[in-house]
Design an enzyme around this catalytic site. Structure first.
Site, PDB file in Angstrom:
ATOM      1  N   ASP A 103     -10.089  -5.546  -0.146  1.00  0.00           N
ATOM      2  CA  ASP A 103     -10.872  -6.522  -1.283  1.00  0.00           C
ATOM      3  C   ASP A 103     -12.109  -6.792  -0.817  1.00  0.00           C
ATOM      4  OD1 ASP A 103     -10.701  -8.381   0.857  1.00  0.00           O
ATOM      5  OD2 ASP A 103      -8.850  -9.121   0.083  1.00  0.00           O
ATOM      6  N   HIS A 118      -7.919   0.320   6.198  1.00  0.00           N
ATOM      7  CA  HIS A 118      -7.190   0.835   5.010  1.00  0.00           C
ATOM      8  C   HIS A 118      -7.986   1.040   3.661  1.00  0.00           C
ATOM      9  CE1 HIS A 118      -3.273  -1.047   6.564  1.00  0.00           C
ATOM     10  NE2 HIS A 118      -3.508   0.151   7.209  1.00  0.00           N
ATOM     11  N   CYS A 126     -12.071  12.034  -4.460  1.00  0.00           N
ATOM     12  CA  CYS A 126     -11.409  13.085  -5.171  1.00  0.00           C
ATOM     13  C   CYS A 126      -9.900  13.220  -4.504  1.00  0.00           C
ATOM     14  CB  CYS A 126     -12.052  14.292  -5.380  1.00  0.00           C
ATOM     15  SG  CYS A 126     -11.298  15.629  -5.958  1.00  0.00           S
ATOM     16  N   CYS A 129     -10.833  17.336  -3.598  1.00  0.00           N
ATOM     17  CA  CYS A 129     -11.859  17.972  -2.346  1.00  0.00           C
ATOM     18  C   CYS A 129     -12.105  16.761  -1.454  1.00  0.00           C
ATOM     19  CB  CYS A 129     -12.901  18.659  -3.042  1.00  0.00           C
ATOM     20  SG  CYS A 129     -13.842  17.314  -3.952  1.00  0.00           S
ATOM     21  N   CYS A 145     -12.859  14.952 -11.009  1.00  0.00           N
ATOM     22  CA  CYS A 145     -13.724  15.313 -10.050  1.00  0.00           C
ATOM     23  C   CYS A 145     -14.948  16.336 -10.797  1.00  0.00           C
ATOM     24  CB  CYS A 145     -13.444  15.680  -8.910  1.00  0.00           C
ATOM     25  SG  CYS A 145     -14.704  16.325  -7.532  1.00  0.00           S
ATOM     26  N   CYS A 148     -14.644  19.593  -8.608  1.00  0.00           N
ATOM     27  CA  CYS A 148     -13.588  20.485  -8.490  1.00  0.00           C
ATOM     28  C   CYS A 148     -12.582  20.274  -9.618  1.00  0.00           C
ATOM     29  CB  CYS A 148     -13.043  20.632  -7.297  1.00  0.00           C
ATOM     30  SG  CYS A 148     -11.954  19.039  -6.995  1.00  0.00           S
TER      31      CYS A 148
HETATM   32  C1  BJW Z   1      -0.820 -16.510   5.449  1.00  0.00           C
HETATM   33  C2  BJW Z   1      -1.315 -17.129   4.207  1.00  0.00           C
HETATM   34  C3  BJW Z   1      -2.219 -18.037   4.663  1.00  0.00           C
HETATM   35  C4  BJW Z   1       0.256 -15.692   3.529  1.00  0.00           C
HETATM   36  N1  BJW Z   1      -2.659 -18.404   5.801  1.00  0.00           N
HETATM   37  N2  BJW Z   1      -1.135 -16.579   6.667  1.00  0.00           N
HETATM   38  C5  BJW Z   1       8.565   3.453  10.847  1.00  0.00           C
HETATM   39  C6  BJW Z   1       7.662   2.743  12.104  1.00  0.00           C
HETATM   40  C7  BJW Z   1       6.317   2.648  12.083  1.00  0.00           C
HETATM   41  C8  BJW Z   1       5.674   3.165  11.087  1.00  0.00           C
HETATM   42  C9  BJW Z   1       6.372   3.801  10.088  1.00  0.00           C
HETATM   43  C10 BJW Z   1       7.800   3.868  10.015  1.00  0.00           C
HETATM   44  N3  BJW Z   1       7.841   4.527   8.749  1.00  0.00           N
HETATM   45  C11 BJW Z   1       6.832   4.872   8.062  1.00  0.00           C
HETATM   46  C12 BJW Z   1       5.909   4.501   9.003  1.00  0.00           C
HETATM   47  C13 BJW Z   1       4.329   4.786   8.450  1.00  0.00           C
HETATM   48  C14 BJW Z   1       3.906   3.797   7.582  1.00  0.00           C
HETATM   49  C15 BJW Z   1       4.401   2.226   8.072  1.00  0.00           C
HETATM   50  O1  BJW Z   1       3.767   1.726   8.767  1.00  0.00           O
HETATM   51  N4  BJW Z   1       5.483   1.973   7.259  1.00  0.00           N
HETATM   52  C16 BJW Z   1       6.035   0.553   7.655  1.00  0.00           C
HETATM   53  C17 BJW Z   1       5.894  -0.366   6.532  1.00  0.00           C
HETATM   54  C18 BJW Z   1       7.509   1.093   7.870  1.00  0.00           C
HETATM   55  N5  BJW Z   1       2.474   3.815   7.871  1.00  0.00           N
HETATM   56  C19 BJW Z   1       1.809   4.882   7.157  1.00  0.00           C
HETATM   57  O2  BJW Z   1       2.150   5.403   6.445  1.00  0.00           O
HETATM   58  C20 BJW Z   1       0.282   4.746   7.755  1.00  0.00           C
HETATM   59  N6  BJW Z   1      -0.074   5.931   7.903  1.00  0.00           N
HETATM   60  C21 BJW Z   1       0.478   6.757   8.666  1.00  0.00           C
HETATM   61  O3  BJW Z   1       1.198   6.359   9.474  1.00  0.00           O
HETATM   62  O4  BJW Z   1      -0.054   8.360   8.807  1.00  0.00           O
HETATM   63  C22 BJW Z   1       0.380   9.008   9.926  1.00  0.00           C
HETATM   64  C23 BJW Z   1      -0.354  10.296   9.596  1.00  0.00           C
HETATM   65  C24 BJW Z   1      -1.103  10.840  10.816  1.00  0.00           C
HETATM   66  C25 BJW Z   1      -1.647  12.178  10.577  1.00  0.00           C
HETATM   67  C26 BJW Z   1      -1.680  12.814   9.186  1.00  0.00           C
HETATM   68  C27 BJW Z   1      -0.568  12.296   8.422  1.00  0.00           C
HETATM   69  C28 BJW Z   1      -0.147  10.948   8.622  1.00  0.00           C
HETATM   70  C29 BJW Z   1      -0.574   4.447   6.599  1.00  0.00           C
HETATM   71  C30 BJW Z   1      -0.360   2.995   6.098  1.00  0.00           C
HETATM   72  C31 BJW Z   1      -1.285   2.564   4.791  1.00  0.00           C
HETATM   73  C32 BJW Z   1      -0.741   1.091   4.478  1.00  0.00           C
HETATM   74  N7  BJW Z   1      -1.538   0.872   3.252  1.00  0.00           N
HETATM   75  C33 BJW Z   1      -1.355  -0.390   2.521  1.00  0.00           C
HETATM   76  C34 BJW Z   1      -1.801  -0.307   1.007  1.00  0.00           C
HETATM   77  C35 BJW Z   1      -3.225  -0.165   1.030  1.00  0.00           C
HETATM   78  C36 BJW Z   1      -4.198  -0.015  -0.578  1.00  0.00           C
HETATM   79  C37 BJW Z   1      -3.920  -1.249  -1.473  1.00  0.00           C
HETATM   80  O5  BJW Z   1      -4.152  -2.217  -1.104  1.00  0.00           O
HETATM   81  O6  BJW Z   1      -3.055  -0.820  -2.545  1.00  0.00           O
HETATM   82  O7  BJW Z   1      -2.048  -1.269   3.108  1.00  0.00           O
HETATM   83  S1  BJW Z   1       0.412  -1.014   2.551  1.00  0.00           S
HETATM   84  C38 BJW Z   1      -0.104  -2.632   2.658  1.00  0.00           C
HETATM   85  O8  BJW Z   1       0.496  -3.146   3.877  1.00  0.00           O
HETATM   86  C39 BJW Z   1      -1.621  -2.729   2.689  1.00  0.00           C
HETATM   87  C40 BJW Z   1      -1.869  -3.840   3.620  1.00  0.00           C
HETATM   88  O9  BJW Z   1      -3.315  -3.614   4.435  1.00  0.00           O
HETATM   89  C41 BJW Z   1      -0.879  -3.435   4.696  1.00  0.00           C
HETATM   90  C42 BJW Z   1      -0.519  -4.781   5.610  1.00  0.00           C
HETATM   91  O10 BJW Z   1       0.105  -5.957   4.833  1.00  0.00           O
HETATM   92  P1  BJW Z   1      -0.376  -7.154   5.283  1.00  0.00           P
HETATM   93  O11 BJW Z   1      -1.823  -7.491   5.448  1.00  0.00           O
HETATM   94  O12 BJW Z   1       0.303  -7.500   6.685  1.00  0.00           O
HETATM   95  O13 BJW Z   1       0.394  -8.234   4.165  1.00  0.00           O
HETATM   96  P2  BJW Z   1       1.679  -8.652   4.103  1.00  0.00           P
HETATM   97  O14 BJW Z   1       1.980  -9.119   2.778  1.00  0.00           O
HETATM   98  O15 BJW Z   1       2.776  -7.882   4.806  1.00  0.00           O
HETATM   99  O16 BJW Z   1       1.774 -10.131   5.087  1.00  0.00           O
HETATM  100  C43 BJW Z   1       1.044 -11.218   4.642  1.00  0.00           C
HETATM  101  C44 BJW Z   1       1.145 -12.212   5.523  1.00  0.00           C
HETATM  102  O17 BJW Z   1       0.194 -13.305   5.553  1.00  0.00           O
HETATM  103  C45 BJW Z   1       2.608 -12.708   5.900  1.00  0.00           C
HETATM  104  O18 BJW Z   1       2.871 -12.725   7.284  1.00  0.00           O
HETATM  105  C46 BJW Z   1       2.363 -14.350   5.332  1.00  0.00           C
HETATM  106  O19 BJW Z   1       2.978 -15.329   6.022  1.00  0.00           O
HETATM  107  C47 BJW Z   1       0.885 -14.658   5.783  1.00  0.00           C
HETATM  108  N8  BJW Z   1       0.322 -15.576   4.970  1.00  0.00           N
HETATM  109  N9  BJW Z   1      -0.458 -16.708   3.298  1.00  0.00           N
HETATM  110  C48 BJW Z   1      -1.957 -17.641   6.828  1.00  0.00           C
HETATM  111  N10 BJW Z   1      -2.619 -18.871   3.474  1.00  0.00           N
HETATM  112 ZN    ZN Z   2     -13.347  17.134  -6.224  1.00  0.00          ZN
END
Ligand code: BJW
Ligand code: ZN
Length: 243
Positions: A103, A118, A126, A129, A145, A148
């Site tokens: 954000d 992230h 794109c 590409c 794009c 491409c």
């Molecule tokens: C407060 C509060 C206040 C509230 N004060 N606190 C099994 C095991 C391990 C990994 C995997 C698995 N199965 C699949 C995977 C891989 C997967 C993954 O981790 N999945 C799990 C969910 C199971 N990961 C991936 O796919 C990643 N890539 C990857 O592994 O690539 C491998 C690869 C290598 C080489 C080639 C090809 C591939 C990529 C992960 C991308 C995550 N993207 C997102 C979306 C971003 C875009 C968007 O915004 O739309 O990122 S998902 C979403 O979760 C977002 C966040 O950054 C991320 C983390 O979330 P966050 O910030 O922790 O939020 P919440 O809601 O979960 O928690 C909020 C917290 O705040 C809570 O605890 C509240 O209590 C607290 N809170 N108010 C203090 N006022």
């Molecule tokens: Zn392109």
């Protein structure tokens, strides 16, 4: 000694610090977190909205979803948590933010060193590409794009995609060399980002978690501060200023 006093003492002894942040840091600004009953994914399927296959299946749906998120983010401002993290820089030789948030609010609050694991919702690229489109794409329709013809998508990291290599590398280096690591407002469920505090711990850093709830990370931190990051962080900074 109270928990806050202990944290103050550790900050005063530290030279380098890292704050690993998640959606909970932006929640007090009015942005929803992802998971949980009031999270933005509560009634949605993350695979439809935040994966390459979801985008291929229905690009317009994904584009609309990110447009509505951008609209919402443009309306809000950094909160006391972001602002306190900016102020925290004064108490360290080196202090960096490693954020999972897309954000842009840490940068808006003025933090000097922000590593975005992230991506950033205000950049586009794109889907074919990979060309980064830095100009504002304010079209309500998915755009093609100019190079491409591929479809333009937000430059954020979706499930199944690798994190930006350099950001992850820099984040790991910072985690390896920090004396204290704050883990703030993240569920710690998403890998590989969630391994950053573990790297810090293995390198001997003192770990402080700030969260409203306990998480999978709580078990291995040195101190858990339970509550709102926008209340707890200002309290820490006030104590530092008076100390
Ligand atoms: C407060 C509060 C206040 C509230 N004060 N606190 C099994 C095991 C391990 C990994 C995997 C698995 N199965 C699949 C995977 C891989 C997967 C993954 O981790 N999945 C799990 C969910 C199971 N990961 C991936 O796919 C990643 N890539 C990857 O592994 O690539 C491998 C690869 C290598 C080489 C080639 C090809 C591939 C990529 C992960 C991308 C995550 N993207 C997102 C979306 C971003 C875009 C968007 O915004 O739309 O990122 S998902 C979403 O979760 C977002 C966040 O950054 C991320 C983390 O979330 P966050 O910030 O922790 O939020 P919440 O809601 O979960 O928690 C909020 C917290 O705040 C809570 O605890 C509240 O209590 C607290 N809170 N108010 C203090 N006022
Ligand atoms: Zn392109």
């Amino acid at each position: 000694m109270g928990k806050i006093e202990k944290v103050i003492e550790k900050i005063e002894d530290a030279e380098t610090g890292v704050a690993f942040t998640g959606a909970g840091v932006s929640a007090p600004s009015g942005l929803s977190t992802f998971r949980g009953s009031d999270g933005i994914w509560e009634n949605k399927d993350p695979r439809e909205l935040a994966s390459p296959s979801g985008f291929r299946k229905n690009p317009q749906l994904v584009w609309d979803w990110y447009n509505s998120r951008r609209d919402k983010i443009k309306e809000v401002n950094p909160n006391e948590a972001h602002k306190s993290l900016k102020l925290m820089e004064d108490y360290f030789r080196e202090f960096s933010i490693v954020t999972q948030n897309v954000d842009n609010l840490h940068k808006e609050a003025g933090s000097d060193e922000v590593v975005e694991l992230h991506g950033n919702i205000f950049r586009n690229k794109c889907s074919n590409c990979g060309r980064v489109v830095s100009e504002d794409v304010d079209s309500r329709e998915v755009v093609e794009c100019e190079e491409c013809g591929g479809l333009i998508r937000p430059a954020v990291v979706w499930f199944g995609e690798p994190l930006p290599v350099e950001s992850l590398q820099v984040a790991k280096e910072m985690a390896t060399s920090c004396d204290i690591c704050f883990i703030i407002g993240t569920s710690g469920l998403v890998q590989p980002a969630a391994s950053i505090p573990l790297v810090a711990r293995e390198s001997g850093a003192f770990l402080v978690e700030i969260n409203r709830e306990s998480t999978v990370i709580s078990d291995y931190v040195d101190i858990s501060l339970n509550g709102d990051a926008a209340k707890i962080l200002p309290l820490i900074v006030e104590n530092l200023q008076n100390g």
